[in-house]
Design a protein around this motif. Sequence first.
Motif, PDB file in Angstrom:
ATOM      1  N   ILE B  25       0.666  -1.266  -0.273  1.00 44.51           N
ATOM      2  CA  ILE B  25       0.084  -0.230   0.065  1.00 44.51           C
ATOM      3  C   ILE B  25       0.935   1.328  -0.064  1.00 44.51           C
ATOM      4  N   LEU B  27       0.627   5.394   0.083  1.00 45.36           N
ATOM      5  CA  LEU B  27      -0.269   6.621  -0.027  1.00 45.36           C
ATOM      6  C   LEU B  27      -0.161   7.622  -0.993  1.00 45.36           C
ATOM      7  N   LYS B  28      -1.135   7.905  -1.313  1.00 39.18           N
ATOM      8  CA  LYS B  28      -1.235   9.030  -2.689  1.00 39.18           C
ATOM      9  C   LYS B  28      -1.691  10.256  -2.367  1.00 39.18           C
ATOM     10  N   ASN B  29      -2.434  10.492  -1.420  1.00 41.74           N
ATOM     11  CA  ASN B  29      -3.068  11.839  -1.142  1.00 41.74           C
ATOM     12  C   ASN B  29      -1.965  12.607   0.059  1.00 41.74           C
ATOM     13  N   GLY B  31      -2.842  14.486   1.821  1.00 42.82           N
ATOM     14  CA  GLY B  31      -3.597  14.546   3.234  1.00 42.82           C
ATOM     15  C   GLY B  31      -3.546  13.266   4.128  1.00 42.82           C
ATOM     16  N   SER B  32      -3.257  12.045   3.317  1.00 43.08           N
ATOM     17  CA  SER B  32      -3.147  10.844   4.144  1.00 43.08           C
ATOM     18  C   SER B  32      -1.727  11.001   4.956  1.00 43.08           C
ATOM     19  N   GLY B  35      -0.864   6.035   7.510  1.00 39.19           N
ATOM     20  CA  GLY B  35      -1.972   5.111   7.107  1.00 39.19           C
ATOM     21  C   GLY B  35      -1.840   4.005   8.131  1.00 39.19           C
ATOM     22  N   VAL B  43      -5.153  12.141   8.991  1.00 40.73           N
ATOM     23  CA  VAL B  43      -5.823  12.604   7.552  1.00 40.73           C
ATOM     24  C   VAL B  43      -5.848  14.173   7.965  1.00 40.73           C
ATOM     25  N   CYS B  45      -6.846  17.921   7.284  1.00 44.35           N
ATOM     26  CA  CYS B  45      -7.714  19.021   7.456  1.00 44.35           C
ATOM     27  C   CYS B  45      -7.278  20.144   6.799  1.00 44.35           C
ATOM     28  N   GLU B  46      -6.675  20.375   5.702  1.00 44.35           N
ATOM     29  CA  GLU B  46      -6.280  21.517   5.066  1.00 44.35           C
ATOM     30  C   GLU B  46      -5.385  22.231   6.255  1.00 44.35           C
TER      31      GLU B  46
END
Lengths: 345, 345
Positions: B25, B27-29, B31-32, B35, B43, B45-46
């Motif tokens: 796995i 992580l692509k974002n 924001g993640s 994991g 995660v 939140c901006e």
Amino acid sequence: MDNSERTEIADLGEFGLIDRLTQNIQLKNAGSRKGVGDDAAVVSCENGLLTLVTTDLLLEGIHFDLTYVPLMHLGYKAAVVNISDIYAMNGTPKQITVSLGISKRFSVEDLENFYTGLETACNEYGVDIIGGDTSASLTGLAISITCLGEAAEDKIVYRNGAKEADLICVSGDLGGAYMGLQLLEREKRIFAGETGSFTPDFTGREYLLERQLKPRARRDVIERLAGNDILPTAMIDISDGLSSELLHICKQSMVGCRVYEEHIPIDYQTAVMAEEFNMNLVTAALNGGEDYELLFTVPLSMHEKVSTLKEVKIIGYITNSSLGTHLIARDGTEHRLKAQGWNSL
Amino acid sequence: MDNSERTEIADLGEFGLIDRLTQNIQLKNAGSRKGVGDDAAVVSCENGLLTLVTTDLLLEGIHFDLTYVPLMHLGYKAAVVNISDIYAMNGTPKQITVSLGISKRFSVEDLENFYTGLETACNEYGVDIIGGDTSASLTGLAISITCLGEAAEDKIVYRNGAKEADLICVSGDLGGAYMGLQLLEREKRIFAGETGSFTPDFTGREYLLERQLKPRARRDVIERLAGNDILPTAMIDISDGLSSELLHICKQSMVGCRVYEEHIPIDYQTAVMAEEFNMNLVTAALNGGEDYELLFTVPLSMHEKVSTLKEVKIIGYITNSSLGTHLIARDGTEHRLKAQGWNSL
């Protein structure tokens, strides 16, 4: 368990039960913008975008049959079902957590297959797997997935915004996933009766199997709507069947509806299969479920824009709630929509 | 299921299985942030706080026995177990979603009892129930809970930050929940052998039952740490037992440890019960699990501050990884820590 006052769950039904269980819940945090009662919960992230949260529990023997569902497809579908809920809020899915309850009959390779399917879906939709829980199960496989997504506050589409005269639209076609299930169930029964070798023949029915085993979440439709500056007034994904979902929108929006049998999109293979099974085609389309298409409403002023959208059909319109929720059959007769089946058809 | 290459899950163990399943796995974002691999996923939140996500799947016959666990307590515990994971990240729990798989033997009232327990816990910890899923189950009760929390980025405590010479601390006392379980199991066996009326006598053992049936999440400890400007270098909650959790911290922090039997906090009732059952008390405290106390490490410079904290004990210290992970018994002998039981005791 005290039986002194016993109400059977069957007496309430699933949604009645949820209403009953959650009626006393009061949101305490300002950040909990939307709780129980939609496709996903909405949690604020201070400034900027909001977080969407949705969850699904899938249990062997209830939601899937491992006799004919490969674990890879099951993993794929388990992810897509949750991702679809985020799109149904007009959001972007971002992360999922996955919990599995597994019995001894599964090997590591089996679970790797499940994860391969899960990862394939997550890669297709740009979603990260960020956590989960794995435990033993005394009986069948249990799968719990939670999906988080993002959306701008003024772009989130709930179930409760449909207004009188709005157009009712649906993406793709309906009833295919249900017919795929019937096909697999039939082959399972035939297989059980055979002693020798038996290869099921699915030629010409590939579309139905794909609808059942490898559904897609309609990101393309969400993107097309945004690209055409169409913001639906209400939206839901079709997991339990068109009738059931339409009734959700009408109940929460406090409106009625009229949808037309002749406009409900049905694929050719679905129609052929229904005839072969001697099943009512419209019933399959209305109540079949698991199509994961989007059902949404748009203002009447959007008629021209929405009618040119690829893979989107207008199937009816929203009415005053006093007019009820009806399907107009091809012969012009009116039938009250019910969550399961509809009257006199 | 293809058995051509079959690895038994038992050969890997739970954590080995998770490692195996999640090794690919990525992580692509952006924001993640975090994991799989800790008590909760992180995660972004901006701007502002980060969102914490944790999930647990509880299955009848594996995680609970409805013969002696009232559904109200089960609901309470199911929430607390997840809330505890958020505190173990040094975060503040904010929302939970709840999915239930239920068989026909449950009435609406039964599930209301479950929800009452759930809501009681959520009210105590200021958490909102924001969603979920309810479905049928062919067999036992299945419960899946996901909890979201918040934390400032520089306050989140992971499992991987323990450094050589750090002090190892634990809150409350250990082994009580396990002894409570033994007590309930014994009463169940006695009850099964009785034909007439039988009232279990739990007098003087109330604390053990409470540890098992109504555990608490240690918000108070988190608040006391913050109030004293102590930021742990690593932290985890004790769900599987002290040994197992210490090994998680040591593995992820790439360090060793020495903990002292004489410093492990054990309640008087736990000790009495262990003697009555002729069980090794330290084994119960090391491997019992379900205490939901916090295990954390702090820099040696915090020694004075941390040693005055109410309900916090220093049980040992972190070493170079080459020195291994050991328990020092009262007689001075060293024993390698194992996830289940430990050598030669």
